[in-house]
Design a protein around this motif. Structure first.
Motif, PDB file in Angstrom:
ATOM      1  N   UNK A 249       0.835  -1.208   0.000  1.00  0.00           N
ATOM      2  CA  UNK A 249       0.000   0.000   0.000  1.00  0.00           C
ATOM      3  C   UNK A 249       0.868   1.256   0.000  1.00  0.00           C
ATOM      4  N   UNK A 250       1.930   1.221   0.797  1.00  0.00           N
ATOM      5  CA  UNK A 250       2.851   2.367   0.832  1.00  0.00           C
ATOM      6  C   UNK A 250       3.419   2.618  -0.559  1.00  0.00           C
ATOM      7  N   UNK A 251       3.865   1.549  -1.227  1.00  0.00           N
ATOM      8  CA  UNK A 251       4.454   1.692  -2.568  1.00  0.00           C
ATOM      9  C   UNK A 251       3.437   2.257  -3.559  1.00  0.00           C
ATOM     10  N   UNK A 252       2.205   1.813  -3.442  1.00  0.00           N
ATOM     11  CA  UNK A 252       1.167   2.303  -4.372  1.00  0.00           C
ATOM     12  C   UNK A 252       0.787   3.753  -4.058  1.00  0.00           C
ATOM     13  N   UNK A 253       0.734   4.103  -2.781  1.00  0.00           N
ATOM     14  CA  UNK A 253       0.459   5.506  -2.415  1.00  0.00           C
ATOM     15  C   UNK A 253       1.565   6.419  -2.960  1.00  0.00           C
ATOM     16  N   UNK A 254       2.810   5.966  -2.843  1.00  0.00           N
ATOM     17  CA  UNK A 254       3.938   6.769  -3.357  1.00  0.00           C
ATOM     18  C   UNK A 254       3.809   6.998  -4.858  1.00  0.00           C
ATOM     19  N   UNK A 295      -7.821  -0.539  12.318  1.00  0.00           N
ATOM     20  CA  UNK A 295      -7.745   0.642  13.185  1.00  0.00           C
ATOM     21  C   UNK A 295      -6.695   0.481  14.280  1.00  0.00           C
ATOM     22  N   UNK A 296      -6.556  -0.744  14.783  1.00  0.00           N
ATOM     23  CA  UNK A 296      -5.576  -0.955  15.859  1.00  0.00           C
ATOM     24  C   UNK A 296      -4.134  -0.882  15.368  1.00  0.00           C
ATOM     25  N   UNK A 297      -3.873  -1.503  14.230  1.00  0.00           N
ATOM     26  CA  UNK A 297      -2.480  -1.758  13.829  1.00  0.00           C
ATOM     27  C   UNK A 297      -2.101  -1.247  12.448  1.00  0.00           C
ATOM     28  N   UNK A 298      -3.015  -1.376  11.481  1.00  0.00           N
ATOM     29  CA  UNK A 298      -2.639  -1.081  10.092  1.00  0.00           C
ATOM     30  C   UNK A 298      -2.516   0.429   9.863  1.00  0.00           C
ATOM     31  N   UNK A 299      -3.495   1.197  10.314  1.00  0.00           N
ATOM     32  CA  UNK A 299      -3.421   2.646  10.094  1.00  0.00           C
ATOM     33  C   UNK A 299      -2.183   3.251  10.785  1.00  0.00           C
ATOM     34  N   UNK A 300      -1.886   2.853  12.040  1.00  0.00           N
ATOM     35  CA  UNK A 300      -0.636   3.349  12.634  1.00  0.00           C
ATOM     36  C   UNK A 300       0.597   2.967  11.808  1.00  0.00           C
ATOM     37  N   UNK A 301       0.611   1.757  11.247  1.00  0.00           N
ATOM     38  CA  UNK A 301       1.766   1.323  10.443  1.00  0.00           C
ATOM     39  C   UNK A 301       1.866   2.132   9.153  1.00  0.00           C
ATOM     40  N   UNK A 305       4.901   4.693   8.141  1.00  0.00           N
ATOM     41  CA  UNK A 305       5.636   4.529   6.876  1.00  0.00           C
ATOM     42  C   UNK A 305       5.495   5.745   5.969  1.00  0.00           C
ATOM     43  N   UNK A 306       4.789   6.775   6.460  1.00  0.00           N
ATOM     44  CA  UNK A 306       4.745   8.028   5.719  1.00  0.00           C
ATOM     45  C   UNK A 306       3.509   8.248   4.869  1.00  0.00           C
ATOM     46  N   UNK A 307       2.527   7.363   4.953  1.00  0.00           N
ATOM     47  CA  UNK A 307       1.285   7.586   4.201  1.00  0.00           C
ATOM     48  C   UNK A 307       0.523   8.737   4.874  1.00  0.00           C
ATOM     49  N   UNK A 308       0.069   9.689   4.072  1.00  0.00           N
ATOM     50  CA  UNK A 308      -0.546  10.901   4.627  1.00  0.00           C
ATOM     51  C   UNK A 308      -1.956  10.634   5.140  1.00  0.00           C
ATOM     52  N   UNK A 309      -2.425  11.519   6.040  1.00  0.00           N
ATOM     53  CA  UNK A 309      -3.816  11.441   6.517  1.00  0.00           C
ATOM     54  C   UNK A 309      -4.774  11.566   5.338  1.00  0.00           C
ATOM     55  N   UNK A 310      -4.390  12.403   4.381  1.00  0.00           N
ATOM     56  CA  UNK A 310      -5.244  12.601   3.211  1.00  0.00           C
ATOM     57  C   UNK A 310      -5.425  11.285   2.460  1.00  0.00           C
ATOM     58  N   UNK A 311      -4.319  10.563   2.231  1.00  0.00           N
ATOM     59  CA  UNK A 311      -4.415   9.284   1.512  1.00  0.00           C
ATOM     60  C   UNK A 311      -5.211   8.249   2.309  1.00  0.00           C
ATOM     61  N   UNK A 312      -5.046   8.257   3.628  1.00  0.00           N
ATOM     62  CA  UNK A 312      -5.813   7.322   4.463  1.00  0.00           C
ATOM     63  C   UNK A 312      -7.306   7.641   4.341  1.00  0.00           C
TER      64      UNK A 312
END
Ligand code: ZN
Length: 326
Positions: A249-254, A295-301, A305-312
């Protein structure tokens, strides 16, 4: 204002909020349950457990729970209505379609295009349209999206028929589509090609279970067709671990693909695929396979890793809202 049908009626799409795009309350075959469920199914216990789990995920801020359980997976709307009544803070969106890896329903083997009782359009497709336009059985609940499954890389005529029936109902009603796919076998390619040939709006298609793959060539090919990638099996570590899923997901967001992904777990309160003690087996083998892992683990991760609030927000709120806007 555009609205979407839920178990408790039409809701303004602007009010869907944080949405889990692929979860099941239950995945329990109705005929199996009726005949062989005595040893492992206690209706009151299972309903109470579901109410507790749904209240708990709602308390984490989830407002909408999208349940693609259809015929073949034991869809039974009265039980879902009963549960949702006790969790009014959560929208539950239900589906129509058919879930089988090889066959169309045997009830339709003689009725349909080119069959003994030659009917066009396919009467199977007309059932899907009725679920969306009029409601499911006598429940008063309308399905808001369509579901089919393409598990094997060389789909059978039965699977192709169901996919074409889903495409027909999509064209007739505008309801979006979610497809179970096998990401390792890249079956998303076949179904995207079929749906495109059937003049489906690919921006209204979720290619489910895409997150089981980390193959960025495959994933960006799918996303570039306009389809949404279902990053929807968080917690199913046996298929892919959470760090691996997060990394993709991080790679795709980038690369600018946040608008093409939705998040979920494909979890359920009970499934009849693992014997009589599903909850025990899950808690032992896949303890993160539940509705709150994101909500517990994935969003914090993802944030770490630098994914923005906007992308979330795009993945969790905006993309589901756009998908359900007709
Ligand atoms: Zn599922």
């Amino acid at each position: 204002m555009p609205t979407v049908e839920t178990v408790r009626g039409a809701v303004d799409v602007a009010e869907l909020g944080p949405t889990l795009m692929h979860e099941h309350v239950f995945f329990v075959g109705t005929e199996y349950l009726q005949n062989y469920g005595a040893g492992w199914w206690d209706e009151e216990e299972r309903v109470a457990d579901a109410i507790e789990r749904l209240r708990s995920v709602a308390a984490r801020g989830v407002r909408t729970f999208v349940d693609p359980t259809v015929w073949g997976g034991g869809r039974y709307i009265p039980r879902i209505q009963r549960i949702n009544e006790q969790v009014p803070e959560l929208n539950i969106i239900v589906a129509t379609g058919y879930y089988h890896y090889t066959d169309a329903p045997i009830q339709f083997m003689n009725r349909g295009p080119g069959l003994i009782f030659d009917e066009t359009p396919d009467p199977l497709a007309r059932e899907f349209v009725r679920d969306i336009a009029e409601g499911i059985a006598d429940t008063g609940v309308k399905a808001a999206f369509l579901k089919c499954a393409v598990e094997h890389p060389d789909p059978t005529p039965g699977v192709e028929r169901v996919c074409r029936a889903v495409a027909y109902a999509h064209r007739e009603t505008g309801a979006p589509i979610t497809v179970h796919t096998n990401a390792h076998q890249q079956t998303g390619r076949w179904v995207v090609d079929l749906l495109r040939a059937e003049h489906a709006d690919l921006t209204k298609v979720v290619i489910g279970h895409s997150g089981d793959s980390g193959d960025l060539d495959y994933l960006t090919w799918l996303a570039d067709t306009g389809a949404l990638l279902g990053m929807d099996r968080f917690g199913l570590d046996a298929f892919r671990t959470t760090p691996e899923r997060v990394e993709t997901i991080v790679a795709l967001c980038e690369r600018g693909y946040a608008e093409r992904m939705v998040l979920s777990h494909d979890a359920m309160c009970w499934i009849d695929w693992f014997g009589d003690d599903f909850t025990g087996i899950r808690d032992q083998l896949m303890p993160n396979w539940h509705y709150e892992h994101i909500h517990n683990d994935v969003l914090p991760a993802l944030r770490e890793a630098g994914v923005s609030e906007k992308d979330i927000g795009t993945m969790l709120v905006d993309n589901p809202r756009r998908y359900f806007t007709r």
